[in-house]
Design a protein around this motif. Structure first.
Motif, mmCIF file in Angstrom:
data_model
loop_
_atom_site.group_PDB
_atom_site.id
_atom_site.type_symbol
_atom_site.label_atom_id
_atom_site.label_comp_id
_atom_site.label_asym_id
_atom_site.label_seq_id
_atom_site.Cartn_x
_atom_site.Cartn_y
_atom_site.Cartn_z
ATOM 1 N N LEU A 17 -1.210 -6.736 -3.032
ATOM 2 C CA LEU A 17 -2.479 -5.968 -3.233
ATOM 3 C C LEU A 17 -3.349 -6.282 -2.004
ATOM 4 O O LEU A 17 -4.534 -5.480 -1.477
ATOM 5 N N ILE A 74 -8.660 3.208 -7.132
ATOM 6 C CA ILE A 74 -7.697 2.074 -7.008
ATOM 7 C C ILE A 74 -8.376 0.878 -8.040
ATOM 8 O O ILE A 74 -7.230 0.364 -8.609
ATOM 9 N N GLU A 75 -9.411 0.515 -8.072
ATOM 10 C CA GLU A 75 -9.778 -0.569 -8.709
ATOM 11 C C GLU A 75 -9.752 0.018 -10.096
ATOM 12 O O GLU A 75 -9.352 -1.075 -11.071
ATOM 13 N N ILE A 104 -5.988 -0.514 -10.756
ATOM 14 C CA ILE A 104 -5.722 -2.268 -11.429
ATOM 15 C C ILE A 104 -6.158 -2.755 -12.632
ATOM 16 O O ILE A 104 -5.264 -3.209 -13.378
ATOM 17 N N ASP A 105 -7.121 -1.992 -13.078
ATOM 18 C CA ASP A 105 -7.544 -2.560 -14.333
ATOM 19 C C ASP A 105 -6.858 -1.644 -15.298
ATOM 20 O O ASP A 105 -6.313 -2.587 -16.466
ATOM 21 N N ASN A 116 -3.540 -1.251 -15.280
ATOM 22 C CA ASN A 116 -2.125 -2.015 -15.168
ATOM 23 C C ASN A 116 -2.364 -3.101 -16.319
ATOM 24 O O ASN A 116 -1.157 -3.371 -16.713
ATOM 25 N N SER A 119 -5.921 -8.458 -13.860
ATOM 26 C CA SER A 119 -6.573 -7.666 -13.120
ATOM 27 C C SER A 119 -7.764 -8.330 -11.940
ATOM 28 O O SER A 119 -7.903 -7.594 -11.071
ATOM 29 N N ASN A 131 -6.032 -9.710 -8.865
ATOM 30 C CA ASN A 131 -5.485 -8.367 -8.243
ATOM 31 C C ASN A 131 -6.720 -7.607 -7.623
ATOM 32 O O ASN A 131 -6.689 -7.198 -6.408
ATOM 33 N N ARG A 132 -7.640 -7.679 -8.250
ATOM 34 C CA ARG A 132 -9.117 -6.977 -7.802
ATOM 35 C C ARG A 132 -9.672 -7.847 -6.578
ATOM 36 O O ARG A 132 -10.051 -7.288 -5.377
ATOM 37 N N PHE A 186 -7.283 -7.570 -3.584
ATOM 38 C CA PHE A 186 -7.804 -6.174 -3.181
ATOM 39 C C PHE A 186 -8.937 -6.189 -1.982
ATOM 40 O O PHE A 186 -9.135 -5.842 -1.268
#
Length: 337
Positions: A57, A76-77, A80-81, A83, A87, A90-91, A94
């Motif tokens: 990420l 993209i954000e 990620i959420d 998924n 979260s 991963n945010r 990123f």
């Protein structure tokens, strides 16, 4: 996009293949690519997030900030959420990737911080942190006495460098790195601990969503048969029930090396215990004989465990080769005035 963190392949570890020249790899990519971008995403993720699992990420964020990802930030954000796995982490990974492209100096300051007054140089703090982490690992690996034994080697090397007026810490660094490598060998108890301490399942849950079936490929030395062509132990697939068995085996680590250790007679285990004892003896002799004139040879000897690679017969063979080289170098040190 290139993650410049070099991860050894099985072949390079087992046969000491020369794949550690990052410049050569980057030059090869440049020769076939009109343009490329590189960042050590693995190291940044480890430093900023405490886990290298965020490297992908982070790399994505770096690419996005450079304008290489033709998507909206919100898209993209949102992905990620949706998924639904880690979260927030991963945010953050990123976002850190974006910062690494926009202002790498600021990111470096955030990751490393500034040394507090009176704590010495950043290099000294970093080395102490390196040793302390491995000392803590060895407590979990065996016990406090085992970890104290490791610390005594490092202290002995540091003391020898200070007393002989050597303006370098390469000897103590080598002892810290390779002494730990020899002491934390991956035997049955350690493999069981690493699989059953919760970290493995946590990483699996972070990586995958939904129902996951876990199967392990293992070659238990007491039960596995050898392949007639390669001579290596054959692996077999086992289900998640093995994790429960490993949890019980991990609690028996206090038996390691004792007469009640059922794995103690295996050739590889005997070798590993011998290597630890030999390295301890070698470090003590090197500390006694260290001088500014033979310092390079001393560091070379202390770093020899790096050449002991692989498992099973590959490890046994590489250890024999290293033993011959060690004796040759030690003979040069002993003869040198």
């Amino acid at each position: 996009m290139i993650n410049t963190h070099l991860t050894p392949t099985a072949a390079s570890v087992g046969w000491e293949m020369e794949d550690s020249d990052l410049g050569r790899h980057l030059a090869l990519v440049a020769s076939v690519s009109c343009r490329s971008f590189d960042v050590d995403a693995t190291q940044l993720a480890q430093s900023a997030l405490g886990d290298s699992i965020g490297a992908n990420l982070l790399l994505l964020g770096h690419a996005f900030q450079l304008g290489l990802i033709p998507l909206l930030l919100e898209s993209i954000e949102r992905a990620i959420d949706l998924n639904g796995v880690a979260s927030e982490t991963n945010r953050r990974a990123f976002a850190l990737g974006r910062l690494s492209a926009h202002d790498p100096k600021l990111l470096d300051e955030l990751c490393t911080g500034n040394p507090a007054p009176g704590l010495g140089s950043e290099a000294e703090i970093s080395f102490e942190s390196f040793v302390s982490r491995r000392e803590a690992d060895l407590v979990n690996y065996q016990n406090a006495a085992y970890a104290a034994r490791y610390r005594s080697w490092v202290d002995l090397a540091l003391q020898a460098e200070a007393e002989r007026g050597v303006r370098s810490d390469r000897f103590s660094q080598a002892v810290a790195k390779y002494g730990y490598k020899l002491m934390a060998y991956k035997d049955e108890y350690e493999v069981a601990r690493l699989y059953s301490d919760g970290g493995f399942l946590e990483r699996v849950r972070a990586e995958f969503e939904g129902d996951v079936e876990i199967r392990l490929q293992l070659a238990p030395p007491l039960f596995a048969r050898r392949d007639q062509e390669t001579g290596r132990l054959r692996k077999r697939s086992v289900g998640p029930w093995m994790l429960w068995l490993m949890a019980g085996l991990a609690k028996l680590k206090f038996l390691r090396g004792t007469p009640f250790d059922i794995f103690a007679r295996l050739p590889e285990r005997r070798l590993e215990r011998r290597l630890v004892a030999e390295y301890e003896t070698t470090v003590k002799e090197l500390a006694q004989r260290l001088t500014p004139s033979n310092y390079g040879l001393v560091v070379q000897v202390a770093s020899l465990p790096d050449k002991i690679r692989g498992y099973d017969r590959i490890k046994l063979a590489s250890a024999e080769t290293v033993a011959v080289e060690r004796e040759a170098l030690m003979d040069r040190i002993r003869r040198r005035p």
